[in-house]
Design an enzyme around this catalytic site. Sequence first.
Site, PDB file in Angstrom:
ATOM      1  N   SER A 179      26.503  -0.430   7.991  1.00 53.26           N
ATOM      2  CA  SER A 179      25.177  -1.038   8.053  1.00 53.26           C
ATOM      3  C   SER A 179      24.900  -1.477   9.486  1.00 53.26           C
ATOM      4  CB  SER A 179      25.115  -2.249   7.118  1.00 53.26           C
ATOM      5  OG  SER A 179      23.965  -2.995   7.440  1.00 53.26           O
ATOM      6  N   HIS A 214      23.284   3.117   7.406  1.00 51.22           N
ATOM      7  CA  HIS A 214      22.453   2.278   6.523  1.00 51.22           C
ATOM      8  C   HIS A 214      21.596   1.384   7.417  1.00 51.22           C
ATOM      9  CE1 HIS A 214      21.709  -0.105   2.807  1.00 51.22           C
ATOM     10  NE2 HIS A 214      21.819  -1.184   3.586  1.00 51.22           N
ATOM     11  N   ASP A 267      18.845  -1.636   7.491  1.00 53.65           N
ATOM     12  CA  ASP A 267      18.276  -2.738   6.706  1.00 53.65           C
ATOM     13  C   ASP A 267      16.928  -3.163   7.265  1.00 53.65           C
ATOM     14  OD1 ASP A 267      20.309  -3.389   4.702  1.00 53.65           O
ATOM     15  OD2 ASP A 267      21.588  -3.760   6.438  1.00 53.65           O
ATOM     16  N   MET A 325      13.965  -5.761   6.919  1.00 51.51           N
ATOM     17  CA  MET A 325      13.643  -7.085   6.356  1.00 51.51           C
ATOM     18  C   MET A 325      12.325  -7.578   6.936  1.00 51.51           C
ATOM     19  SD  MET A 325      17.369  -8.858   6.592  1.00 51.51           S
ATOM     20  CE  MET A 325      18.870  -7.958   6.188  1.00 51.51           C
ATOM     21  N   HIS A 336      17.116   0.793   3.624  1.00 55.24           N
ATOM     22  CA  HIS A 336      17.133  -0.222   2.565  1.00 55.24           C
ATOM     23  C   HIS A 336      15.966  -1.169   2.817  1.00 55.24           C
ATOM     24  CE1 HIS A 336      19.564  -3.817   0.683  1.00 55.24           C
ATOM     25  NE2 HIS A 336      18.455  -3.552   0.032  1.00 55.24           N
ATOM     26  N   MET A 343      13.914  -4.223   2.280  1.00 54.82           N
ATOM     27  CA  MET A 343      13.882  -5.575   1.703  1.00 54.82           C
ATOM     28  C   MET A 343      12.538  -6.147   2.125  1.00 54.82           C
ATOM     29  SD  MET A 343      17.797  -6.525   2.547  1.00 54.82           S
ATOM     30  CE  MET A 343      17.911  -5.138   3.674  1.00 54.82           C
ATOM     31  N   MET A 351      23.621  -4.738  -5.087  1.00 51.10           N
ATOM     32  CA  MET A 351      23.816  -5.757  -4.050  1.00 51.10           C
ATOM     33  C   MET A 351      24.950  -6.682  -4.485  1.00 51.10           C
ATOM     34  SD  MET A 351      21.617  -5.224  -1.612  1.00 51.10           S
ATOM     35  CE  MET A 351      22.011  -6.698  -0.667  1.00 51.10           C
ATOM     36  N   ASP A 398      26.511  -2.797  -1.654  1.00 46.31           N
ATOM     37  CA  ASP A 398      26.090  -3.330  -0.352  1.00 46.31           C
ATOM     38  C   ASP A 398      26.340  -4.833  -0.286  1.00 46.31           C
ATOM     39  OD1 ASP A 398      24.881  -3.725   2.079  1.00 46.31           O
ATOM     40  OD2 ASP A 398      22.828  -3.324   1.389  1.00 46.31           O
TER      41      ASP A 398
HETATM   42  C1  DX5 Z   1      22.187  -7.578   3.414  1.00 46.29           C
HETATM   43  C2  DX5 Z   1      22.139  -6.124   3.817  1.00 46.29           C
HETATM   44  C3  DX5 Z   1      23.449  -5.482   4.030  1.00 46.29           C
HETATM   45  C4  DX5 Z   1      24.248  -6.098   5.149  1.00 46.29           C
HETATM   46  C5  DX5 Z   1      25.681  -6.046   4.726  1.00 46.29           C
HETATM   47  O1  DX5 Z   1      20.924  -7.971   3.040  1.00 46.29           O
HETATM   48  O2  DX5 Z   1      21.455  -5.369   2.827  1.00 46.29           O
HETATM   49  O3  DX5 Z   1      23.313  -4.081   4.254  1.00 46.29           O
HETATM   50  O4  DX5 Z   1      24.142  -5.464   6.376  1.00 46.29           O
HETATM   51  O5  DX5 Z   1      26.422  -6.718   5.661  1.00 46.29           O
HETATM   52  P1  DX5 Z   1      27.912  -7.132   5.389  1.00 46.29           P
HETATM   53  O6  DX5 Z   1      28.681  -5.882   5.161  1.00 46.29           O
HETATM   54  O7  DX5 Z   1      28.291  -7.854   6.640  1.00 46.29           O
HETATM   55  O8  DX5 Z   1      27.914  -8.018   4.184  1.00 46.29           O
HETATM   56 ZN    ZN Z   2      21.485  -3.188   3.050  1.00 43.62          ZN
END
Ligand code: DX5
Ligand code: ZN
Length: 223
Positions: free
Chosen positions: A8, A33, A35, A37, A67, A69, A138, A176
């Site tokens: 990620s 991956h 993320d 947000m 991903h 969010m 998750m 994840d």
């Molecule tokens: C959290 C993300 C994850 C995050 C995971 O909201 O969706 O993808 O990067 O990070 P680690 O592996 O550090 O928990």
């Molecule tokens: Zn993620």
Amino acid sequence: MHYSIAPSLLSANWACLGTEAQAVLEAGADLLHLDVMDNHYVPNLTVGPLICEALRNYGIKAPIDVHLMTKPVDRLIIEFAKAGASSISFHPEASDHVDRSLDLIRKHECKAGLALNPATTLDCLEYVLDKLDWILIMSVNPGFGGQKFLPSALDKIRKARALIQTSGKPIQLAVDGGIKLDNIYQVAEAGADTFISGSGIFHEKNYQQIINSFRSELNRVKK
Ligand code: DX5
Ligand code: ZN
């Protein structure tokens, strides 16, 4: 079962994202991956399609798994597909029309996924299984890297694997959050095939070594 390791990028050094992405791929990662947000659906803010496009322009050929969010999701689905995403997942709570949003992802030639928060049950999958390429469980609450793995995810992974098996559909099962060397084996044994790890990989000095160690753990799983 083929296991995929998906670093990620959230925990990468963003000042040199292209080289970070390249480095984990050269170290043996299967995909990246990303993320996304929005400081609305989750209390954190990251990046938009521009970064996905920049990674493609930099020469990244590996699959990029986006991903989302964010709330809503539809406009970003279109923009990330145009920016070079390979797969796009969103949270069912973030779309008023989950079925339609899944259709939209496939219409733009990406793999479609649903991401399930720790408190979200598997019920939302029942009537959309034929529109899903990915289920993303998750194992932390979304929004931040570096959180602790929630053990309740293991039971959910087992149930999701059973659901996929019964359906007979080739759906990938990703996990994840909080994936580290000391729990990846357990997560794989529960039935996951795709392991998303941010701090577990990027906070290590030697990416090759940690990815090799992840693989050794995965090789121990009886198939
Ligand atoms: C959290 C993300 C994850 C995050 C995971 O909201 O969706 O993808 O990067 O990070 P680690 O592996 O550090 O928990
Ligand atoms: Zn993620």
